[in-house]
Design an enzyme around this catalytic site. Structure first.
Site, PDB file in Angstrom:
ATOM      1  CE  LYS A  15      -2.006  -1.255   3.913  1.00 35.95           C
ATOM      2  NZ  LYS A  15      -1.365  -2.188   4.244  1.00 35.95           N
ATOM      3  NE  ARG A  90      -4.109  -1.234  10.068  1.00 34.11           N
ATOM      4  CZ  ARG A  90      -3.126  -0.567   9.285  1.00 34.11           C
ATOM      5  NH1 ARG A  90      -3.245   0.499   8.782  1.00 34.11           N
ATOM      6  NH2 ARG A  90      -2.041  -1.234   9.240  1.00 34.11           N
ATOM      7  NE  ARG A 129       7.389  -2.342   6.304  1.00 26.87           N
ATOM      8  CZ  ARG A 129       6.046  -2.093   6.505  1.00 26.87           C
ATOM      9  NH1 ARG A 129       5.437  -1.821   5.540  1.00 26.87           N
ATOM     10  NH2 ARG A 129       5.728  -2.601   7.650  1.00 26.87           N
ATOM     11  NE  ARG A 162       6.533  -0.173   9.982  1.00 26.15           N
ATOM     12  CZ  ARG A 162       5.407  -0.292   9.845  1.00 26.15           C
ATOM     13  NH1 ARG A 162       5.198   0.391   8.595  1.00 26.15           N
ATOM     14  NH2 ARG A 162       4.329  -0.667  10.183  1.00 26.15           N
ATOM     15  NE  ARG A 173       2.299  -4.697  11.620  1.00 26.33           N
ATOM     16  CZ  ARG A 173       3.290  -4.510  10.535  1.00 26.33           C
ATOM     17  NH1 ARG A 173       4.609  -5.141  10.874  1.00 26.33           N
ATOM     18  NH2 ARG A 173       3.109  -3.932   9.699  1.00 26.33           N
TER      19      ARG A 173
END
Ligand code: ADP
Ligand code: ADP
Length: 215
Positions: A15, A90, A129, A162, A173
């Site tokens: 996203k 969400r 990431r 992160r 998550r």
């Protein structure tokens, strides 16, 4: 008339990556709820202190504070032409609130691209990431590597991983997404605005599919 697009998809679907590209093409403000929370965390604001525990556990920040935060953000002048929403809504309550605030402003959601990616690929993506702390650009150590490992191509800052991309939190998550966010797929399908995009394709091809679906 202002244009509002909601990017839907699990954590790691792409996203943020796609929003960074298409917000420029479409000249729309990119509103990332996760980025706003991280900015508040960094600046140790009241909102940041409240959000921190939820984010570190991979849980959602409560609806009331999240909705108020996005409402304020959408009222800013850079959103007069609309916005590309990344990471909000969400939950069904957030989707309801977004619909109501847009109706109040005589606007509506134009399109909800849903970027679908299987769970096993998500874990691979999130564990590789790397993000830039200054410009927010997102890289992947294999799939979208910076020219020099650990350094942002755009501004030379040292990239970071992160805290919530660690494997235990990633699993939580994804579960939270399945439980609380995935009902929005049917919700927006029924509203006639959902378009599914295959998120497993390379980044450039996902962009092409997205633009074809939105424009
Ligand atoms: P989200 O915002 O949905 O959580 P990101 O845009 O941050 O997802 O992407 C998660 C990770 O996957 C990043 O490291 C990014 O570089 C990488 N990525 C994004 N899209 C693709 C893609 N189509 N193919 C391979 N890797 C991708
Ligand atoms: P990702 O890109 O991996 O999907 P985000 O950066 O969007 O993750 O979000 C990071 C964290 O910020 C979430 O795990 C959650 O704690 C919080 N958060 C972001 N957006 C929302 C939202 N709309 N509602 C509640 N919490 C949110």
């Amino acid at each position: 008339m202002a244009k509002y697009i909601v990017l839907l998809g699990p954590p790691g679907a792409g996203k943020g990556t796609q929003a960074q590209i298409i917000s420029k093409t479409m000249n729309l403000a990119h509103i990332s709820s996760g980025d706003i929370f991280r900015e508040n965390l960094k600046n140790e604001t009241e909102l940041g202190k409240l959000a921190k525990g939820f984010m570190n556990r991979g849980e959602l920040v409560p609806d009331d504070v999240t909705i108020a935060m996005i409402r304020d953000r959408l009222k800013r002048p850079d959103c007069v032409q609309g916005a590309l929403l990344d990471g909000f809504p969400r939950t069904p309550a957030q989707a309801q609130a977004l619909g109501e605030m847009l109706a109040e402003w005589n606007a509506k959601i134009d399109s909800v691209p849903y970027i679908s990616v299987p769970a096993q690929v998500l874990i691979e993506r999130l564990s590789g990431r790397w993000s830039c702390p200054t410009c927010g650009f997102v890289y992947h150590e294999v799939f979208n590597a910076p020219k020099q490992a650990g350094v942002c191509d755009k501004d030379g800052a040292a990239l970071y991983q992160r805290e919530d991309d660690k494997s235990e939190t990633v699993k939580r998550r994804i579960d939270v997404y399945v439980e609380q966010t995935s009902p929005l797929i049917a919700f927006y399908q029924e509203a006639g605005v959902l378009v599914e995009v295959d998120g497993i394709l390379p980044i450039e091809q996902v962009t092409e599919e997205l633009l074809a679906a939105i424009l």
